[in-house]
Design a protein around this motif. Structure first.
Motif, mmCIF file in Angstrom:
data_model
loop_
_atom_site.group_PDB
_atom_site.id
_atom_site.type_symbol
_atom_site.label_atom_id
_atom_site.label_comp_id
_atom_site.label_asym_id
_atom_site.label_seq_id
_atom_site.Cartn_x
_atom_site.Cartn_y
_atom_site.Cartn_z
ATOM 1 N N LEU A 54 0.890 -1.207 0.100
ATOM 2 C CA LEU A 54 -0.107 0.097 -0.096
ATOM 3 C C LEU A 54 0.780 1.503 0.152
ATOM 4 C CD1 LEU A 54 -2.687 -0.890 2.402
ATOM 5 C CD2 LEU A 54 -3.153 -0.865 0.106
ATOM 6 N N GLU A 55 1.910 1.166 0.723
ATOM 7 C CA GLU A 55 2.681 2.609 0.909
ATOM 8 C C GLU A 55 3.698 2.805 0.083
ATOM 9 O OE1 GLU A 55 3.491 3.676 5.062
ATOM 10 O OE2 GLU A 55 2.029 2.274 5.731
ATOM 11 N N CYS A 56 4.316 1.469 -0.624
ATOM 12 C CA CYS A 56 5.468 1.552 -1.262
ATOM 13 C C CYS A 56 5.326 0.961 -2.776
ATOM 14 C CB CYS A 56 6.776 1.009 -0.645
ATOM 15 S SG CYS A 56 6.935 1.681 0.935
ATOM 16 N N GLY A 57 4.333 0.123 -2.859
ATOM 17 C CA GLY A 57 4.133 -0.311 -4.299
ATOM 18 C C GLY A 57 4.809 -1.712 -4.526
ATOM 19 N N ILE A 58 5.183 -2.318 -3.536
ATOM 20 C CA ILE A 58 6.050 -3.479 -3.719
ATOM 21 C C ILE A 58 5.764 -4.572 -2.866
ATOM 22 C CG2 ILE A 58 8.231 -2.228 -4.749
ATOM 23 C CD1 ILE A 58 9.396 -2.678 -1.745
ATOM 24 N N SER A 59 5.955 -5.904 -3.335
ATOM 25 C CA SER A 59 5.485 -7.064 -2.357
ATOM 26 C C SER A 59 6.676 -7.270 -1.267
ATOM 27 C CB SER A 59 5.280 -8.274 -3.182
ATOM 28 O OG SER A 59 6.704 -8.653 -3.790
ATOM 29 N N HIS A 60 6.394 -8.020 -0.217
ATOM 30 C CA HIS A 60 7.299 -8.115 0.840
ATOM 31 C C HIS A 60 8.412 -8.854 0.110
ATOM 32 C CE1 HIS A 60 8.519 -9.754 5.047
ATOM 33 N NE2 HIS A 60 8.999 -8.692 4.698
ATOM 34 N N LEU A 61 8.164 -9.878 -0.802
ATOM 35 C CA LEU A 61 9.398 -10.681 -1.334
ATOM 36 C C LEU A 61 10.241 -9.630 -2.155
ATOM 37 C CD1 LEU A 61 10.622 -13.238 -2.051
ATOM 38 C CD2 LEU A 61 9.044 -13.731 -3.721
ATOM 39 N N MET A 62 9.731 -8.617 -2.972
ATOM 40 C CA MET A 62 10.323 -7.881 -3.778
ATOM 41 C C MET A 62 11.312 -7.088 -3.006
ATOM 42 S SD MET A 62 8.789 -5.365 -6.614
ATOM 43 C CE MET A 62 8.004 -6.705 -7.752
ATOM 44 N N PHE A 63 10.800 -6.861 -1.617
ATOM 45 C CA PHE A 63 11.392 -5.884 -0.662
ATOM 46 C C PHE A 63 12.708 -6.538 -0.230
ATOM 47 C CE2 PHE A 63 11.965 -4.774 3.876
ATOM 48 C CZ PHE A 63 12.612 -3.433 3.507
ATOM 49 N N GLU A 64 12.229 -7.870 0.175
ATOM 50 C CA GLU A 64 13.525 -8.709 0.603
ATOM 51 C C GLU A 64 14.975 -8.873 -0.268
ATOM 52 O OE1 GLU A 64 13.966 -10.136 3.486
ATOM 53 O OE2 GLU A 64 12.228 -9.376 4.386
ATOM 54 N N VAL A 65 14.231 -8.998 -1.697
ATOM 55 C CA VAL A 65 15.175 -8.930 -2.798
ATOM 56 C C VAL A 65 15.955 -7.789 -2.761
ATOM 57 C CG1 VAL A 65 15.733 -9.451 -5.315
ATOM 58 C CG2 VAL A 65 14.260 -10.761 -4.160
ATOM 59 N N LEU A 66 15.244 -6.234 -2.857
ATOM 60 C CA LEU A 66 15.914 -5.113 -2.677
ATOM 61 C C LEU A 66 16.798 -5.140 -1.625
ATOM 62 C CD1 LEU A 66 12.575 -2.765 -3.266
ATOM 63 C CD2 LEU A 66 14.825 -3.289 -4.841
#
Length: 176
Positions: A54-66
């Motif tokens: 909602l706040e950043c437009g990314i999935s949690h898995l995508m965040f982990e890869v970032l």
């Protein structure tokens, strides 16, 4: 959390593994403890992941890869290394990186150590998104993960989770 060293939720964790009925199975202290851990992880994953979406437009898995790519820095990581780190198939990692590349968060570059190889690294937008998402994530971790725990137990709990995570990681087979 650690007041009763051999007790979890009222049952003795050192009790016999002899289980003779479904009721005994359901009431087993170890089964209950692991179920609570899994339930808490699933619920927190949903709450924190939904917030990132909602706040950043990314999935949690995508965040982990970032985060993995941010930690690695230049020149980047191979798809195999990303897959291994996230316990994904290389195909799953490739599809995820494809989505990240389409969103402008990551890019593929030549591997300086292997002319045929490709490495994945953050773009400038990926770097900025990682920082913004991390700020949101840290605040939510404080709110939903730490705040419910007694202050005096928080550091030990975090260390226990680190031990469990590393122990489980060490048992997993390495990707070929």
């Amino acid at each position: 959390m650690h007041g009763a060293e051999n007790q979890l939720g009222g049952g003795n964790v050192e009790e016999s593994t002899e289980i003779a009925s479904s009721k005994e199975a359901a009431d087993n202290a170890l089964v209950l403890a692991f179920g609570r851990l899994q339930g808490a992880a699933n619920r927190l994953e949903y709450i924190l992941g939904r917030s990132l979406e909602l706040e950043c437009g990314i999935s949690h898995l995508m965040f982990e890869v970032l985060l993995i790519l941010g930690r690695a820095g230049d020149p980047g990581l191979s798809m195999r290394a990303i897959a291994q780190e996230q316990v994904l198939t290389t195909g799953g990692a490739t599809r995820l990186v494809d989505r990240m590349e389409a969103a402008g968060l990551a890019e593929r570059a030549e591997d300086p150590g292997d002319r045929r190889g490709r490495l994945v690294r953050l773009t400038q937008l990926g770097e900025e998104t990682t920082v913004r998402a991390s700020r949101v994530h840290v605040e939510n971790i404080r709110r939903y993960f730490l705040a419910p725990l007694p202050l005096e137990d928080r550091e030990r709990f975090a260390e226990d989770l680190r031990i469990l995570s590393h122990s489980a990681r060490d048992v997993l087979p390495r990707l070929p």
